[in-house]
Motif scaffolding. Structure first.
Motif, PDB file in Angstrom:
ATOM      1  N   LYS A 161       0.832  -1.209   0.000  1.00 26.84           N
ATOM      2  CA  LYS A 161       0.000   0.000   0.000  1.00 26.84           C
ATOM      3  C   LYS A 161       0.864   1.255   0.000  1.00 26.84           C
ATOM      4  CE  LYS A 161      -4.014  -2.009   2.384  1.00 26.84           C
ATOM      5  NZ  LYS A 161      -4.845  -1.954   3.605  1.00 26.84           N
ATOM      6  N   THR A 162       2.091   1.146   0.505  1.00 26.75           N
ATOM      7  CA  THR A 162       2.964   2.317   0.634  1.00 26.75           C
ATOM      8  C   THR A 162       4.269   2.169  -0.155  1.00 26.75           C
ATOM      9  OG1 THR A 162       3.880   1.360   2.684  1.00 26.75           O
ATOM     10  CG2 THR A 162       2.066   2.936   2.903  1.00 26.75           C
ATOM     11  N   HIS A 163       4.390   1.131  -0.991  1.00 23.43           N
ATOM     12  CA  HIS A 163       5.605   0.924  -1.771  1.00 23.43           C
ATOM     13  C   HIS A 163       5.243   0.608  -3.225  1.00 23.43           C
ATOM     14  CE1 HIS A 163       7.017   0.273   2.344  1.00 23.43           C
ATOM     15  NE2 HIS A 163       8.233   0.521   1.913  1.00 23.43           N
ATOM     16  N   GLU A 164       6.085   1.087  -4.142  1.00 25.67           N
ATOM     17  CA  GLU A 164       5.870   0.800  -5.550  1.00 25.67           C
ATOM     18  C   GLU A 164       6.351  -0.606  -5.872  1.00 25.67           C
ATOM     19  OE1 GLU A 164       7.240   3.619  -8.404  1.00 25.67           O
ATOM     20  OE2 GLU A 164       6.845   5.320  -7.098  1.00 25.67           O
ATOM     21  N   LYS A 165       5.632  -1.276  -6.768  1.00 26.61           N
ATOM     22  CA  LYS A 165       6.019  -2.634  -7.157  1.00 26.61           C
ATOM     23  C   LYS A 165       7.050  -2.561  -8.288  1.00 26.61           C
ATOM     24  CE  LYS A 165       2.058  -5.337  -5.634  1.00 26.61           C
ATOM     25  NZ  LYS A 165       1.081  -6.389  -5.979  1.00 26.61           N
ATOM     26  N   ASN A 166       8.253  -2.139  -7.913  1.00 27.65           N
ATOM     27  CA  ASN A 166       9.362  -2.123  -8.863  1.00 27.65           C
ATOM     28  C   ASN A 166      10.528  -2.903  -8.253  1.00 27.65           C
ATOM     29  OD1 ASN A 166      10.372  -0.413  -6.881  1.00 27.65           O
ATOM     30  ND2 ASN A 166      10.081   1.447  -8.076  1.00 27.65           N
ATOM     31  N   ARG A 167      11.666  -2.863  -8.904  1.00 25.25           N
ATOM     32  CA  ARG A 167      12.812  -3.636  -8.426  1.00 25.25           C
ATOM     33  C   ARG A 167      13.190  -3.255  -7.002  1.00 25.25           C
ATOM     34  NH1 ARG A 167      18.233  -3.235  -7.832  1.00 25.25           N
ATOM     35  NH2 ARG A 167      19.443  -5.127  -8.235  1.00 25.25           N
ATOM     36  N   GLN A 168      13.197  -1.951  -6.740  1.00 26.33           N
ATOM     37  CA  GLN A 168      13.556  -1.485  -5.405  1.00 26.33           C
ATOM     38  C   GLN A 168      12.555  -1.975  -4.359  1.00 26.33           C
ATOM     39  OE1 GLN A 168      13.857   2.747  -5.114  1.00 26.33           O
ATOM     40  NE2 GLN A 168      14.051   2.746  -2.885  1.00 26.33           N
ATOM     41  N   GLY A 169      11.260  -1.908  -4.692  1.00 29.03           N
ATOM     42  CA  GLY A 169      10.239  -2.340  -3.745  1.00 29.03           C
ATOM     43  C   GLY A 169      10.330  -3.826  -3.428  1.00 29.03           C
ATOM     44  N   PHE A 170      10.497  -4.656  -4.481  1.00 28.58           N
ATOM     45  CA  PHE A 170      10.610  -6.100  -4.258  1.00 28.58           C
ATOM     46  C   PHE A 170      11.859  -6.433  -3.454  1.00 28.58           C
ATOM     47  CE2 PHE A 170       7.759  -6.330  -8.019  1.00 28.58           C
ATOM     48  CZ  PHE A 170       6.767  -7.120  -7.437  1.00 28.58           C
ATOM     49  N   ARG A 171      12.945  -5.730  -3.735  1.00 27.79           N
ATOM     50  CA  ARG A 171      14.186  -5.982  -2.995  1.00 27.79           C
ATOM     51  C   ARG A 171      14.019  -5.616  -1.523  1.00 27.79           C
ATOM     52  NH1 ARG A 171      19.597  -6.687  -3.934  1.00 27.79           N
ATOM     53  NH2 ARG A 171      21.025  -5.736  -2.445  1.00 27.79           N
ATOM     54  N   THR A 172      13.337  -4.486  -1.255  1.00 28.09           N
ATOM     55  CA  THR A 172      13.108  -4.068   0.127  1.00 28.09           C
ATOM     56  C   THR A 172      12.276  -5.102   0.877  1.00 28.09           C
ATOM     57  OG1 THR A 172      13.218  -1.731  -0.487  1.00 28.09           O
ATOM     58  CG2 THR A 172      12.125  -2.264   1.597  1.00 28.09           C
ATOM     59  N   TRP A 173      11.197  -5.574   0.243  1.00 23.43           N
ATOM     60  CA  TRP A 173      10.348  -6.569   0.900  1.00 23.43           C
ATOM     61  C   TRP A 173      11.117  -7.861   1.196  1.00 23.43           C
ATOM     62  CZ3 TRP A 173       6.507  -7.794   3.791  1.00 23.43           C
ATOM     63  CH2 TRP A 173       6.021  -9.104   3.807  1.00 23.43           C
ATOM     64  N   GLU A 174      11.886  -8.316   0.215  1.00 20.81           N
ATOM     65  CA  GLU A 174      12.558  -9.604   0.363  1.00 20.81           C
ATOM     66  C   GLU A 174      13.726  -9.547   1.342  1.00 20.81           C
ATOM     67  OE1 GLU A 174      13.623 -10.680  -3.583  1.00 20.81           O
ATOM     68  OE2 GLU A 174      11.559 -11.081  -4.219  1.00 20.81           O
ATOM     69  N   THR A 175      14.500  -8.460   1.316  1.00 18.80           N
ATOM     70  CA  THR A 175      15.710  -8.416   2.144  1.00 18.80           C
ATOM     71  C   THR A 175      15.477  -7.846   3.539  1.00 18.80           C
ATOM     72  OG1 THR A 175      16.327  -6.263   1.205  1.00 18.80           O
ATOM     73  CG2 THR A 175      17.198  -8.226   0.135  1.00 18.80           C
ATOM     74  N   HIS A 176      14.540  -6.906   3.662  1.00 27.60           N
ATOM     75  CA  HIS A 176      14.338  -6.257   4.959  1.00 27.60           C
ATOM     76  C   HIS A 176      13.123  -6.775   5.724  1.00 27.60           C
ATOM     77  CE1 HIS A 176      17.540  -3.455   4.120  1.00 27.60           C
ATOM     78  NE2 HIS A 176      16.964  -3.090   2.987  1.00 27.60           N
ATOM     79  N   TYR A 177      12.261  -7.507   5.061  1.00 23.45           N
ATOM     80  CA  TYR A 177      11.048  -8.018   5.719  1.00 23.45           C
ATOM     81  C   TYR A 177      10.998  -9.543   5.679  1.00 23.45           C
ATOM     82  CZ  TYR A 177       9.161  -3.251   5.790  1.00 23.45           C
ATOM     83  OH  TYR A 177       8.958  -1.912   6.036  1.00 23.45           O
ATOM     84  N   LEU A 178      10.793 -10.088   4.472  1.00 31.59           N
ATOM     85  CA  LEU A 178      10.536 -11.521   4.344  1.00 31.59           C
ATOM     86  C   LEU A 178      11.704 -12.372   4.833  1.00 31.59           C
ATOM     87  CD1 LEU A 178       8.459 -13.564   3.387  1.00 31.59           C
ATOM     88  CD2 LEU A 178       9.491 -13.468   1.106  1.00 31.59           C
ATOM     89  N   ARG A 179      12.909 -11.917   4.592  1.00 33.65           N
ATOM     90  CA  ARG A 179      14.091 -12.684   5.021  1.00 33.65           C
ATOM     91  C   ARG A 179      14.063 -12.968   6.513  1.00 33.65           C
ATOM     92  NH1 ARG A 179      19.686 -11.175   6.356  1.00 33.65           N
ATOM     93  NH2 ARG A 179      19.095  -8.990   6.183  1.00 33.65           N
ATOM     94  N   HIS A 180      13.587 -12.009   7.305  1.00 34.47           N
ATOM     95  CA  HIS A 180      13.512 -12.190   8.760  1.00 34.47           C
ATOM     96  C   HIS A 180      12.271 -12.984   9.160  1.00 34.47           C
ATOM     97  CE1 HIS A 180      16.885  -9.493   9.134  1.00 34.47           C
ATOM     98  NE2 HIS A 180      16.231  -8.521   8.529  1.00 34.47           N
TER      99      HIS A 180
END
Length: 484
Positions: free
Chosen positions: A171-190
């Motif tokens: 809802k607060t992030h664009e679905k681009n390379r940067q957004g997917f990388r942020t979700w995967e490395t800073h959220y989902l990984r943990h």
């Protein structure tokens, strides 16, 4: 005064010499009833004024740091937090606004310790507001939480809660390379460290936290992310999370290559291929050298290399050899499009590394192409990593005395991020080198000028003496003519 009456005494009702205590200047709290002696109520009133003054100072410090959540003395004995937040569930702001000003009571006592705790919480909430990750939790709602049904059912399996958390993230992030990388490395990984098929319980949190060693960056960021996840799910996991939280370790200092080492590395990265290697779908040595030269000359992140506008770079009108990035080529670079062209801090490297003879390699996804750069640096045993060339570019800017704001623009940073990130790479050798280049060179220049001034003063004195002698000869000559 009886103890029961003393405990219930409200200093906010106090008056002295016809002045209400709330109209008294808090900074002058020592002057309130100075001759009251051992009067306990006067002591309470002065303490109330002192805390009020301390809160005002804390709010001033928060304002300087542009923190929008402030402290408020809600009663004589408690401190709340006041700010503009997203509306509570079922609530609505003025004129249909989705934001509203609230005072949040979290039980902070009106004391020095309470002020410190409240300031820390104010900064935490402000960060959540800035990053658009604020959520109303039972802790923040207080008694109202019992009347409001929170939107997330903590009885669901953790895997389903993570899916809801991800939907909230987008809802607060664009679905681009940067957004997917942020979700995967800073959220989902943990979050993957949590058991996925059970509900979110203290035991599940403990299992995740025990899976990583203490006193590591992984433990620090895992605890930080689990805390946010629990707040989103309406689960109070603070006690167990805080018991496992360890301080964030300082990053180990790396050796940044010198300009001489970078030039030597250009030959190393171009190590010829094995004669037995297949020439199909392989990156040639000249292509690796072009990649290396671009990273070294312009301080690019490895993936940004594939966002370079090559047509603009090789255009004859580009006399200053500026590099511009087109984020659309990579689905969005890490910090978005630069606000200016990136210059080579050593313009001679453009010719030295033959960068205008564009020779990039192609094929594969962006992640694969970026990974190949890291692998090439490792297999050629060059002695440093691709990102070290970026750090060297930053330090080169400091050596050349380029303003920090300008360097931050070149590198796609904010001034705060640039200073925080690159000051820690300024090790003792680097600082000494900059000192030699700037300070000692300046001193040597001043000393050389002083010596030259002394030489000119001596020459000036000799010339004055010669002029004086010539004048005397002329006068004698003129007198001789008159006498004859």
């Amino acid at each position: 005064m009886p103890s029961q009456q003393f405990n219930s005494y409200d200093p906010r009702q106090a008056k002295w010499n016809g002045i209400s205590i709330d109209k008294w200047q808090p900074s002058d709290w020592k002057q309130w009833k100075p001759n009251a002696g051992k009067d306990e109520t006067a002591k309470l009133e002065r303490e109330y004024l002192r805390i009020k003054y301390a809160i005002a100072q804390a709010n001033t410090a928060l304002s300087i740091d542009r923190v929008k959540v402030k402290l408020k003395l809600t009663t004589a004995k408690s401190i709340g937090l006041q700010g503009t937040f997203p509306c509570k569930p079922g609530d609505l702001g003025k004129n249909g606004s989705f934001n509203k000003q609230y005072t949040i009571s979290l039980g902070f006592s009106a004391s020095d310790a309470g002020i410190k705790t409240a300031v820390a919480k104010a900064r935490e909430l402000d960060l959540l507001l800035m990053t658009k990750q604020f959520q109303w939790t039972p802790e923040l709602l207080g008694k109202q939480a019992q009347k409001i049904a929170l939107p997330h059912d903590a009885a669901k399996p953790i895997s389903e809660l993570i899916q809801e958390y991800e939907r909230e993230f987008w809802k607060t992030h664009e679905k681009n390379r940067q957004g997917f990388r942020t979700w995967e490395t800073h959220y989902l990984r943990h979050l993957k460290k949590l058991p996925q098929d059970v509900t979110l319980t203290q035991k599940a949190l403990e299992q995740a936290l025990e899976s990583v060693p203490p006193n590591t960056s992984t433990r620090y960021y895992l605890a930080w992310q689990l805390k946010k996840f629990c707040e989103f799910c309406g689960v109070d996991g603070n006690k167990i999370i805080y018991s496992y939280t360890t301080p964030q370790p300082l990053p180990s200092l790396r050796k940044i290559p010198t300009d001489e080492e970078i030039i030597q590395g250009f030959d190393t990265i171009g190590t010829p291929l094995s004669p037995y290697a297949s020439k199909e779908n392989l990156t040639q040595p000249e292509q690796w050298q072009w990649v290396y030269g671009m990273l070294a000359t312009y301080g690019l992140r490895p993936h940004e290399l594939f966002a370079v506008d090559l047509k603009a770079f090789t255009a004859p009108s580009n006399i200053f050899h500026l590099v511009t990035l087109d984020p659309s080529l990579t689905g969005g670079t890490k910090t978005g499009e630069r606000t200016c062209g990136i210059p080579p801090l050593h313009p001679q490297w453009v010719e030295l590394f033959d960068l205008k003879n564009v020779n990039p390699y192609t094929g594969g996804t962006l992640n694969n192409k970026t990974a190949r750069i890291h692998i090439r640096f490792r297999t050629t045993d060059i002695g440093f990593k691709p990102y070290d060339l970026r750090h060297a570019y930053a330090l080169r800017g400091h050596r050349l005395r380029i303003p920090i704001k300008t360097m931050a623009d070149y590198m796609g940073h904010t001034v705060q991020e640039h200073t925080k990130t690159y000051q820690r790479w300024m090790n003792e050798d680097t600082n000494l080198e900059i000192y030699k280049e700037i300070v000692i060179q300046k001193v040597n220049t001043q000393e050389a000028l002083k010596v030259r001034v002394d030489e000119l003063e001596v020459e000036n004195a000799v010339l004055k003496a010669e002029i004086k002698t010539l004048r005397e000869i002329v006068i004698k000559h003129q007198l001789g003519k008159l006498l004859s």
